[in-house]
Scaffold this active site. Structure first.
Site, mmCIF file in Angstrom:
data_model
loop_
_atom_site.group_PDB
_atom_site.id
_atom_site.type_symbol
_atom_site.label_atom_id
_atom_site.label_comp_id
_atom_site.label_asym_id
_atom_site.label_seq_id
_atom_site.Cartn_x
_atom_site.Cartn_y
_atom_site.Cartn_z
ATOM 1 N N CYS A 1 -0.928 -0.059 -2.957
ATOM 2 C CA CYS A 1 0.673 -0.625 -3.368
ATOM 3 C C CYS A 1 0.940 -1.974 -3.022
ATOM 4 O O CYS A 1 1.774 -2.636 -3.505
ATOM 5 C CB CYS A 1 1.634 0.778 -3.244
ATOM 6 S SG CYS A 1 1.526 1.375 -1.656
ATOM 7 N N HIS B 1 8.437 -1.875 -1.633
ATOM 8 C CA HIS B 1 7.877 -2.305 -0.645
ATOM 9 C C HIS B 1 8.312 -3.882 -0.534
ATOM 10 O O HIS B 1 8.314 -4.471 -1.653
ATOM 11 C CB HIS B 1 6.204 -2.352 -0.587
ATOM 12 C CG HIS B 1 5.777 -0.881 -0.266
ATOM 13 N ND1 HIS B 1 6.394 0.039 0.033
ATOM 14 C CD2 HIS B 1 4.501 -0.653 -0.440
ATOM 15 C CE1 HIS B 1 5.517 1.024 0.451
ATOM 16 N NE2 HIS B 1 4.585 0.854 -0.102
HETATM 17 N N1 LIG Z 1 3.576 6.715 -3.102
HETATM 18 C C1 LIG Z 1 3.120 5.822 -3.358
HETATM 19 O O1 LIG Z 1 3.655 4.488 -3.412
HETATM 20 C C2 LIG Z 1 1.672 5.511 -3.820
HETATM 21 C C3 LIG Z 1 1.223 4.268 -4.198
HETATM 22 C C4 LIG Z 1 -0.050 3.861 -4.756
HETATM 23 C C5 LIG Z 1 -0.874 4.947 -4.691
HETATM 24 N N2 LIG Z 1 -0.507 6.063 -4.138
HETATM 25 C C6 LIG Z 1 -1.569 7.195 -4.060
HETATM 26 O O2 LIG Z 1 -1.046 8.186 -4.892
HETATM 27 C C7 LIG Z 1 -1.594 9.602 -4.349
HETATM 28 C C8 LIG Z 1 -0.504 10.462 -4.399
HETATM 29 O O3 LIG Z 1 0.704 9.973 -3.655
HETATM 30 P P1 LIG Z 1 2.030 10.502 -3.632
HETATM 31 O O4 LIG Z 1 3.093 9.464 -2.941
HETATM 32 O O5 LIG Z 1 2.589 10.725 -4.980
HETATM 33 O O6 LIG Z 1 2.032 11.874 -2.895
HETATM 34 P P2 LIG Z 1 2.803 13.159 -2.970
HETATM 35 O O7 LIG Z 1 4.392 12.975 -3.095
HETATM 36 O O8 LIG Z 1 2.596 13.974 -1.496
HETATM 37 O O9 LIG Z 1 2.065 13.982 -3.954
HETATM 38 C C9 LIG Z 1 0.865 14.657 -3.740
HETATM 39 C C10 LIG Z 1 0.557 15.292 -5.328
HETATM 40 O O10 LIG Z 1 -0.789 15.747 -5.065
HETATM 41 C C11 LIG Z 1 -0.636 17.139 -5.592
HETATM 42 N N3 LIG Z 1 -1.860 17.989 -4.695
HETATM 43 C C12 LIG Z 1 -1.852 18.070 -3.215
HETATM 44 N N4 LIG Z 1 -2.828 18.690 -2.933
HETATM 45 C C13 LIG Z 1 -3.543 19.355 -4.315
HETATM 46 C C14 LIG Z 1 -4.720 19.997 -4.235
HETATM 47 N N5 LIG Z 1 -5.261 20.753 -3.647
HETATM 48 N N6 LIG Z 1 -4.752 20.331 -5.603
HETATM 49 C C15 LIG Z 1 -4.006 19.790 -6.614
HETATM 50 N N7 LIG Z 1 -2.895 19.072 -6.622
HETATM 51 C C16 LIG Z 1 -2.720 18.557 -5.295
HETATM 52 C C17 LIG Z 1 0.531 17.622 -5.039
HETATM 53 O O11 LIG Z 1 1.186 18.868 -5.558
HETATM 54 P P3 LIG Z 1 1.831 20.079 -4.967
HETATM 55 O O12 LIG Z 1 3.155 19.577 -5.340
HETATM 56 O O13 LIG Z 1 1.462 21.308 -5.790
HETATM 57 O O14 LIG Z 1 1.519 20.012 -3.694
HETATM 58 C C18 LIG Z 1 1.512 16.564 -5.575
HETATM 59 O O15 LIG Z 1 1.560 16.408 -6.947
HETATM 60 C C19 LIG Z 1 -2.329 9.215 -2.996
HETATM 61 O O16 LIG Z 1 -3.563 9.151 -3.095
HETATM 62 C C20 LIG Z 1 -1.828 7.837 -2.592
HETATM 63 O O17 LIG Z 1 -2.542 7.248 -1.814
HETATM 64 C C21 LIG Z 1 0.622 6.488 -3.662
#
Ligand SMILES: NC(=O)c1ccc[n+]([C@@H]2O[C@H](COP(=O)([O-])OP(=O)(O)OC[C@H]3O[C@@H](n4cnc5c(N)ncnc54)[C@H](OP(=O)(O)O)[C@@H]3O)[C@@H](O)[C@H]2O)c1
Length: 349
Positions: A130, A243
């Protein structure tokens, strides 16, 4: 094939997943059917898409039958396990994690920069980091005009970049401080409320963090510029969303502020907000929930040859994640003129 794609959002309940659903709706992406997948913890939850409630299902190894396009944002270990399975089952994966970004067989795409790379996919396409995405939205147009040699940069990264639990952590710590309670820490190693942490992602043996090296490594791949160098310090700040990156860039060709501003004014997905006399410059507070990134504080760098200093801000949940992923999906549809999974050449192993 005229059928509208059957789309799955993996990690649908997370900070990025929620934005994926909103972005698909907002951009009127031609979704035939939408499957929302997350962990067992979320089964039974309902999320709204186009006014209809859709029940969240558990991600399983058999979840991808009949799915054409899967937008993954559930962390890199989930992507490593399930994205190849999804590709094998016949769908195209657009992955938000770092799992495949540097894999030679996987295109890493920011559509405003290297949209043509989309067609090189073998079932998986990666979305960039990001902070890198926000920075490159301003750096790449300047590179095209003046050829960037290297940058020095510091990031100011919002807590939503760490996910839903980190947003809750900042909110909770602010309330605890206001109420005179002892603060509790679950996500970050130190208090994030009223603090800044020069620490994003894990440390490497050379002292940089993994996040810091993504700017150089992913920047090289996206800009097709293998000699690009980036020395970056990534900092987590108590901002909920969007960011910012302060960049000092050195170019091959001479560069003036006027010429740079003209280039940036024409750049897609980018606004120039740069009127210091009126205290106008990009601020994360006002870029949250905006599709475009913004650049300002454009000035000649006083310590570099052919150097420019500037400041970029952008909503990392959108341009750094959900919006970029949906733009890639739109590119796939444009390229192939049909359901992408059915047209690709081969499937990832
Ligand atoms: N946040 C950002 O700005 C951003 C930007 C670019 C890329 N990313 C990437 O995107 C990804 C997610 O980030 P996020 O910020 O959205 O994280 P998050 O808010 O912590 O969300 C994580 C998601 O993954 C699911 N999950 C976790 N464990 C799982 C499992 N065992 N099986 C199936 N689903 C599972 C969670 O489901 P539950 O709710 O059921 O736990 C939730 O839907 C990461 O790889 C991160 O590096 C994030």
């Amino acid at each position: 094939m005229n059928r509208k794609p059957h789309v799955a959002v993996v990690g649908a309940t997370g900070a990025v997943g929620i934005e994926m659903i909103k972005t698909l709706e907002k951009r009127n992406f031609p979704v035939g059917q939408l499957a929302l997948l997350a962990s067992a913890r979320s089964v039974g939850k309902k999320l709204t898409f186009r006014g209809e409630e859709i029940a969240v299902e558990q991600l399983t190894r058999n979840a991808f039958g009949g799915i054409d396009l899967a937008l993954f944002s559930a962390g890199s270990s989930i992507s490593k396990e399930f994205a190849p399975l999804a590709a094998k089952a016949g769908c195209v994966v657009i992955d938000n994690s770092s799992a495949f970004r540097m894999d030679e067989k996987v295109p890493l795409v920011i559509p405003e920069i290297n949209a043509a790379d989309v067609k090189l996919h073998h079932g998986i396409i990666a979305n960039p980091n990001c902070t890198t995405a926000v920075a490159l939205m301003a750096l790449y147009p300047l590179h095209q005009a003046f050829f960037v040699k290297r940058i020095f940069a510091s990031s100011y990264q919002a807590v939503s970049g760490t996910g839903a639990k980190a947003i809750a952590e900042l909110k909770r710590q602010i309330e605890q401080i206001v109420n005179g309670e002892t603060i509790t820490k679950e996500v970050y190693p130190h208090q994030i409320a009223f603090n800044v942490l020069p620490h994003v992602d894990s440390f490497l043996p050379d002292g940089y963090t993994k996040e810091e090296m993504k700017m150089q490594n992913e920047g090289r791949k996206i800009m097709h510029h293998p000699a690009f160098r980036a020395s970056v310090t990534c900092v987590r700040v108590p901002v909920y969303r969007a960011h910012s990156v302060a960049i000092n860039a050195e170019f091959e060709k001479p560069v003036s502020v006027e010429a740079a501003r003209a280039v940036l004014n024409r750049a897609p997905g980018l606004k120039v907000i740069d009127e210091p006399a009126k205290n106008e410059y990009p601020q994360p507070l006002f870029l949250a929930e905006q599709d475009d990134c913004a650049v300002g504080r454009i000035r000649r760098d006083c310590a570099l040859e052919n150097g420019l200093a500037f400041w970029v801000s952008g909503d990392q949940l959108l341009k750094g994640a959900a919006l970029n992923a949906v733009q890639i999906a739109e590119e796939l549809l444009r390229e192939r003129g049909s359901v992408p999974a059915l047209e690709r050449e081969s499937v990832a192993a």
